[in-house]
Motif scaffolding. Structure first.
Motif, mmCIF file in Angstrom:
data_model
loop_
_atom_site.group_PDB
_atom_site.id
_atom_site.type_symbol
_atom_site.label_atom_id
_atom_site.label_comp_id
_atom_site.label_asym_id
_atom_site.label_seq_id
_atom_site.Cartn_x
_atom_site.Cartn_y
_atom_site.Cartn_z
ATOM 1 N N LEU A 77 39.597 51.782 18.137
ATOM 2 C CA LEU A 77 40.368 50.766 18.836
ATOM 3 C C LEU A 77 41.372 50.033 17.940
ATOM 4 C CD1 LEU A 77 37.553 49.457 21.208
ATOM 5 C CD2 LEU A 77 39.219 51.269 21.617
ATOM 6 N N TYR A 78 41.105 48.778 17.586
ATOM 7 C CA TYR A 78 42.068 47.990 16.792
ATOM 8 C C TYR A 78 41.959 48.248 15.298
ATOM 9 C CZ TYR A 78 42.800 45.408 21.093
ATOM 10 O OH TYR A 78 43.103 45.077 22.390
ATOM 11 N N ASN A 79 40.945 48.964 14.876
ATOM 12 C CA ASN A 79 40.682 49.170 13.456
ATOM 13 C C ASN A 79 41.389 50.416 12.909
ATOM 14 O OD1 ASN A 79 39.539 48.564 10.992
ATOM 15 N ND2 ASN A 79 37.633 49.631 11.439
ATOM 16 N N THR A 80 42.672 50.561 13.223
ATOM 17 C CA THR A 80 43.428 51.735 12.775
ATOM 18 C C THR A 80 43.968 51.567 11.359
ATOM 19 O OG1 THR A 80 45.515 50.897 13.657
ATOM 20 C CG2 THR A 80 44.164 52.282 15.136
ATOM 21 N N LYS A 81 43.954 50.366 10.860
ATOM 22 C CA LYS A 81 44.511 50.027 9.539
ATOM 23 C C LYS A 81 46.046 50.125 9.517
ATOM 24 C CE LYS A 81 40.354 50.295 7.123
ATOM 25 N NZ LYS A 81 39.428 50.047 8.179
ATOM 26 N N ILE A 82 46.646 50.225 10.706
ATOM 27 C CA ILE A 82 48.106 50.196 10.834
ATOM 28 C C ILE A 82 48.431 48.984 11.696
ATOM 29 C CG2 ILE A 82 50.172 51.382 11.652
ATOM 30 C CD1 ILE A 82 48.707 54.039 11.325
ATOM 31 N N LYS A 83 49.255 48.114 11.160
ATOM 32 C CA LYS A 83 49.600 46.877 11.869
ATOM 33 C C LYS A 83 50.257 47.190 13.216
ATOM 34 C CE LYS A 83 52.202 42.571 10.953
ATOM 35 N NZ LYS A 83 51.844 41.959 12.138
ATOM 36 N N ASP A 84 49.791 46.516 14.262
ATOM 37 C CA ASP A 84 50.339 46.637 15.620
ATOM 38 C C ASP A 84 50.232 48.046 16.204
ATOM 39 O OD1 ASP A 84 51.105 43.893 15.610
ATOM 40 O OD2 ASP A 84 52.892 44.420 14.457
ATOM 41 N N PHE A 85 49.218 48.794 15.774
ATOM 42 C CA PHE A 85 48.971 50.161 16.239
ATOM 43 C C PHE A 85 47.507 50.212 16.666
ATOM 44 C CE2 PHE A 85 48.050 54.592 16.110
ATOM 45 C CZ PHE A 85 49.234 55.313 16.086
ATOM 46 N N SER A 86 47.259 50.298 17.964
ATOM 47 C CA SER A 86 45.867 50.252 18.429
ATOM 48 C C SER A 86 45.599 51.296 19.512
ATOM 49 C CB SER A 86 45.532 48.856 18.949
ATOM 50 O OG SER A 86 46.427 48.476 19.973
ATOM 51 N N LEU A 87 44.334 51.633 19.626
ATOM 52 C CA LEU A 87 43.862 52.532 20.674
ATOM 53 C C LEU A 87 43.161 51.657 21.697
ATOM 54 C CD1 LEU A 87 44.241 54.273 18.076
ATOM 55 C CD2 LEU A 87 42.469 55.743 18.956
ATOM 56 N N LYS A 88 43.432 51.898 22.986
ATOM 57 C CA LYS A 88 42.907 50.999 24.016
ATOM 58 C C LYS A 88 42.311 51.740 25.199
ATOM 59 C CE LYS A 88 45.720 47.022 23.067
ATOM 60 N NZ LYS A 88 46.667 46.053 23.546
ATOM 61 N N PHE A 89 41.281 51.094 25.758
ATOM 62 C CA PHE A 89 40.702 51.477 27.038
ATOM 63 C C PHE A 89 41.250 50.514 28.084
ATOM 64 C CE2 PHE A 89 36.851 52.557 24.390
ATOM 65 C CZ PHE A 89 36.734 53.890 24.751
ATOM 66 N N THR A 90 41.522 51.016 29.285
ATOM 67 C CA THR A 90 41.907 50.170 30.405
ATOM 68 C C THR A 90 41.208 50.701 31.649
ATOM 69 O OG1 THR A 90 44.110 49.833 29.435
ATOM 70 C CG2 THR A 90 43.870 49.311 31.765
ATOM 71 N N PHE A 91 40.675 49.812 32.455
ATOM 72 C CA PHE A 91 40.121 50.192 33.756
ATOM 73 C C PHE A 91 40.377 49.032 34.702
ATOM 74 C CE2 PHE A 91 35.996 51.506 36.188
ATOM 75 C CZ PHE A 91 36.750 52.140 37.157
ATOM 76 N N THR A 92 41.126 49.288 35.767
ATOM 77 C CA THR A 92 41.517 48.246 36.718
ATOM 78 C C THR A 92 41.094 48.652 38.129
ATOM 79 O OG1 THR A 92 43.670 49.234 37.230
ATOM 80 C CG2 THR A 92 43.565 47.771 35.297
ATOM 81 N N ARG A 93 41.634 47.961 39.110
ATOM 82 C CA ARG A 93 41.356 48.300 40.499
ATOM 83 C C ARG A 93 42.159 49.516 40.961
ATOM 84 N NH1 ARG A 93 43.054 43.658 43.532
ATOM 85 N NH2 ARG A 93 44.047 42.973 41.634
ATOM 86 N N LYS A 94 43.053 50.025 40.110
ATOM 87 C CA LYS A 94 43.909 51.141 40.510
ATOM 88 C C LYS A 94 43.772 52.382 39.636
ATOM 89 C CE LYS A 94 47.401 48.081 42.397
ATOM 90 N NZ LYS A 94 48.712 47.503 42.232
ATOM 91 N N LEU A 95 43.389 52.193 38.374
ATOM 92 C CA LEU A 95 43.393 53.319 37.451
ATOM 93 C C LEU A 95 42.531 53.070 36.232
ATOM 94 C CD1 LEU A 95 45.308 52.390 34.835
ATOM 95 C CD2 LEU A 95 47.110 52.761 36.474
ATOM 96 N N ALA A 96 42.287 54.167 35.523
ATOM 97 C CA ALA A 96 41.661 54.113 34.199
ATOM 98 C C ALA A 96 42.679 54.721 33.238
ATOM 99 C CB ALA A 96 40.362 54.896 34.178
#
Length: 142
Positions: free
Chosen positions: A28-47
């Motif tokens: 996730l946020y621990n990429t060691k590159i500033k402002d470069f992150s991996l994210k999960f998203t799950f909402t009422r419309k999509l994942a």
């Protein structure tokens, strides 16, 4: 329809359940590159699973995006078929970021029947995205 508080509770339940079903430390946020992150998203419309480049310095954001573009064929052929590379992706708060993502439509975080399928999908796609990132981190960082 859920109240804001009920919706928040459902989201918390989902992510707690996800953590129990897929007990792993995600990058996730621990990429060691500033402002470069991996994210999960799950909402009422999509994942969605994504790499978000949200540097306020547009030159740095585009620099990293061009690195990812240079790896696009490998990403799509070996890790995340169907991935979308968006140089200018507008978030709900109107902020423009660059994003590499894959989406599962037609699912709803409020529908608990969707949870097992979405959890398996999120884990599979994030695992692939992490493997891609770890394999090509040196190229991305250069």
């Amino acid at each position: 329809m859920y109240s804001r508080e009920e919706s928040k509770k459902v989201r918390q339940e989902f992510w707690i359940s996800f953590g129990k079903n897929y007990p792993r430390k995600w990058l996730l946020y621990n990429t060691k590159i500033k402002d470069f992150s991996l994210k999960f998203t799950f909402t009422r419309k999509l994942a969605e699973v994504s790499i978000d480049l949200d540097a306020t310095d547009e030159i740095m954001r585009l620099y990293y995006f061009e690195k990812l573009q240079s790896l696009e064929a490998i990403l799509k052929n070996e890790y995340l078929p169907g991935a979308v590379l968006a140089e200018a992706y507008e978030l709900d708060n109107r902020k423009i970021i660059s994003r590499v993502y894959v989406t599962k439509n037609g699912v709803n975080i409020h529908n608990k029947k969707d949870w097992p399928t979405v959890q398996a999908w999120l884990a599979e796609k994030m695992d692939a995205l992490e493997r891609f990132f770890l394999e090509f981190r040196d190229i991305i960082e250069q």
